[in-house]
Enzyme design. Structure first.
Site, PDB file in Angstrom:
ATOM      1  N   GLN A 186      27.763  37.756  36.971  1.00 20.11           N
ATOM      2  CA  GLN A 186      28.201  38.667  38.026  1.00 20.11           C
ATOM      3  C   GLN A 186      27.275  38.693  39.232  1.00 20.11           C
ATOM      4  O   GLN A 186      27.583  39.374  40.217  1.00 20.11           O
ATOM      5  CB  GLN A 186      28.343  40.076  37.451  1.00 20.11           C
ATOM      6  CG  GLN A 186      29.428  40.139  36.376  1.00 20.11           C
ATOM      7  CD  GLN A 186      29.652  41.519  35.807  1.00 20.11           C
ATOM      8  OE1 GLN A 186      28.735  42.356  35.792  1.00 20.11           O
ATOM      9  NE2 GLN A 186      30.862  41.777  35.332  1.00 20.11           N
ATOM     10  N   ASP A 225      41.325  38.362  42.067  1.00 20.97           N
ATOM     11  CA  ASP A 225      40.816  37.054  41.669  1.00 20.97           C
ATOM     12  C   ASP A 225      39.370  37.166  41.198  1.00 20.97           C
ATOM     13  O   ASP A 225      38.572  37.934  41.759  1.00 20.97           O
ATOM     14  CB  ASP A 225      40.911  36.108  42.873  1.00 20.97           C
ATOM     15  CG  ASP A 225      40.373  34.738  42.582  1.00 20.97           C
ATOM     16  OD1 ASP A 225      41.026  33.999  41.829  1.00 20.97           O
ATOM     17  OD2 ASP A 225      39.283  34.405  43.103  1.00 20.97           O
ATOM     18  N   GLU A 252      41.870  39.406  37.051  1.00 23.18           N
ATOM     19  CA  GLU A 252      41.606  38.158  36.351  1.00 23.18           C
ATOM     20  C   GLU A 252      40.264  38.266  35.629  1.00 23.18           C
ATOM     21  O   GLU A 252      39.201  38.098  36.230  1.00 23.18           O
ATOM     22  CB  GLU A 252      41.586  36.974  37.332  1.00 23.18           C
ATOM     23  CG  GLU A 252      41.436  35.646  36.604  1.00 23.18           C
ATOM     24  CD  GLU A 252      40.994  34.515  37.506  1.00 23.18           C
ATOM     25  OE1 GLU A 252      41.243  33.355  37.147  1.00 23.18           O
ATOM     26  OE2 GLU A 252      40.385  34.795  38.558  1.00 23.18           O
TER      27      GLU A 252
END
Length: 590
Positions: A186, A225, A252
């Site tokens: 992340q 996305d 997603e």
């Protein structure tokens, strides 16, 4: 992930018999079976039932989507999902749409004015628009600097048209290497993409303003996305500062990993359940009996977005795709008939190079999609898909009942008293009798055609039918002969023939009526009309036909092995009346 840099294409499966180019009329007539459509602002959210099916129209221009929305709405879809609308990198590859230069609604798929016109035209057709939102990153660091399709500049750690500067990107300047490390997943770059610092107030404000701008243009929701690469708390904060935070979101998130759970994102919106799609592939490559527990251990149905394939998985081999022919078609039929998740049907284009853009794409534009061009898959126009979308809408809110499987590759199930579906992935057609909660009546097989050319009679909680090889049969209460309105080939009032045949049979035999018209199988026994034994020895059924049609027909026995026995004598001959249904009282001729 939703962006792949150039690499060798995956191995391809052999093509099946799936044909994408079908007449517009077939889908238009499906509306006459009572298929529901949904208007933005009044429809249920995706996942809530009637009119909730999403059609993902990958790399379709705004003008092409607008032109297709009437057909999409008539088929019963509630939403279309469009490719990212923001200004993108120049280049003909599809993945350039996922490299953000600015948040202007000016892309190679069309202008802001064309986007607004598309949303309005789809709204008029009862179809909402969901936009693919790329908010994790900007352009790839390997792209250096340049200008986007609308002329905005970009560079390393720079997107001045937003504006974003070096401080708006995460400190990690290397690619994600360890997917077991949440901080790396992340905080570092996804395949070289410059990763936005979504924890910062400025970045959150910029993203929220972009999403609000799209909502102001009429967008009903978003696909987020690369959501797994954004902390769930950051996404919640971005959505919370929008002026319109109640829009639909589906995110997603490709599986859970240490420190990142799919369920973490469920508080913000739906989450794509990729395991559902891979389980579908496994079932159709193995045994369909595994479909009975397909949702076991996955996200709760109310939180899951499901699909057979998407633009990534059709290219990386994780799921079935259009090249899998009948298996791909039947997987879509199952998904839309089964009560798990919010379903999305995918339509894109054929390819051999997985990086190739849409047919005719240049660095700054994409030609309009055309279903007259075989290069576009146009999955939504296949009659079986249009028919099963109507089934999905008709059975909304009902539970799965009456599961049956043959232990190999034939499954059937009901949706309480609203519908029943049978799926046969065997190489040969199968004759079966099924228990159902459907009310007595004569039903159109909605996956056979949009004109009710094939019917099935339910009587006493049972029906008998031939299920084609690698095919399906689907019945629902909004598509019955006698239900209003019901189309016929040349009239709006239902006309046709009823059959009441006195036939003595032995255990395992069923009776079909076969004739010289397509509605009676064109002399192919397994394509004829299955008659019901509810009033044995009188077998009953009916078929919708145009008034004045001259028909030759005979009765046949079929057993469960497919063995056919014809009655003797000359062909029977009858003419369909000008109105109503003519019931024929016949006796089997030995």
């Amino acid at each position: 992930m939703s962006l792949q840099h150039p690499s060798p294409p995956p191995a391809r499966r052999s093509a099946g018999r799936l044909t994408a180019a079908v007449a517009v009329l077939a889908v238009a007539l499906a509306g006459a079976f009572g298929l529901a459509t949904a208007a933005p602002g009044t429809a249920a959210e995706p996942g809530d039932g009637e009119g909730d099916v999403i059609l993902t129209m990958f790399q379709w221009t705004w003008d092409a989507v607008a032109d297709e929305c009437a057909t999409v709405g008539e088929a019963g879809f509630g939403y279309v999902q469009v490719s990212p609308p923001q200004e993108n990198l120049r280049g003909s590859a599809w993945w350039t749409s996922y490299q953000v230069v600015s948040y202007q609604v000016e892309s190679k798929l069309g202008t802001r004015a064309e986007f607004a016109a598309m949303v309005e035209q789809c709204r008029a057709a009862g179809v909402g628009v969901i936009a693919d939102a790329v908010i994790n990153h900007t352009t790839g660091a390997d792209m250096g600097s340049g200008t986007g399709v609308a002329g905005s500049a970009y560079g390393i750690d720079s997107a001045p048209a937003v504006p974003y500067g070096a401080g708006d990107f995460n400190a990690c300047r290397t690619n994600v290497a360890d997917y077991q490390d949440a901080a790396e997943v992340q905080g570092c770059r996804l395949v070289g993409l410059q990763d936005l610092r979504t924890g910062s107030e400025h970045v959150r404000d910029a993203i929220a303003a972009y999403l609000d701008d799209l909502v102001d243009l009429g967008v009903a929701g978003f696909r987020i996305d690369a959501a797994k690469h954004i902390p769930a708390a950051d996404l919640a904060a971005i959505k919370g500062r929008m002026e319109h935070p109640d829009v639909y979101w589906v995110q997603e998130v490709v599986g859970s990993s240490p420190g990142i759970a799919m369920s973490d994102y469920a508080g913000t919106g739906d989450v794509h359940e990729f395991s559902y799609a891979t389980r579908l592939r496994s079932a159709f490559e193995g045994s369909l009996t595994s479909l009975r527990t397909i949702g076991q251990g996955l996200l709760p149905s109310a939180q899951a977005g499901v699909f057979v394939d998407n633009h990534d998985t059709e290219r990386n081999g994780e799921t079935l795709n259009y090249t899998d022919g009948d298996a791909y078609l039947l997987a879509n039929v199952f998904m839309l008939a089964h009560p798990y998740g919010a379903p999305a049907v995918y339509t894109g284009y054929t390819f051999t190079d997985k990086d190739a853009g849409a047919p005719g794409a240049t660095s700054t534009s994409v030609p309009d999609a055309s279903c007259d061009d075989a290069a576009w898959t146009c999955t939504h126009r296949i009659p079986e898909i249009a028919g099963i979308v109507g089934f999905h809408d008709a059975v909304a809110g009902t539970a799965l009942t009456d599961w049956y499987d043959d232990g190999v590759d034939l499954v059937a199930f009901g949706r309480e008293d609203r519908g029943h579906v049978v799926i046969n992935d065997r190489d040969g057609s199968q004759v079966r009798t099924f228990t159902t909660a459907l009310p007595d009546g004569t039903y159109c097989d909605v996956v056979a055609s949009a004109t009710c050319s094939r019917t099935v009679t339910v009587a006493g909680g049972r029906f008998t039918t031939v299920v084609p090889a690698h095919g399906a049969v689907a019945l629902h209460v909004d598509a019955r002969t006698g239900a209003s309105p019901m189309p016929t080939p040349s009239a709006t009032a239902a006309t046709g023939l009823g059959f009441a045949a006195d036939v003595t049979t032995v255990w395992g035999q069923n009776v079909f009526v076969v004739g010289d018209v397509p509605e009676l199988g064109a002399w192919e026994p397994t394509e004829g009309v299955a008659l019901s034994s509810a009033t044995y020895p009188v077998w009953r059924g009916s078929v919708v036909l145009a008034p004045g049609t001259r028909v030759e027909y005979k009765y046949v026995h079929l057993d469960e092995t497919g063995k056919v026995t014809w009655e003797t004598g000359a062909n029977r001959v009858v003419t369909v009346p000008a109105s109503g249904v003519l019931t024929l009282t016949d006796t089997w001729r030995d």
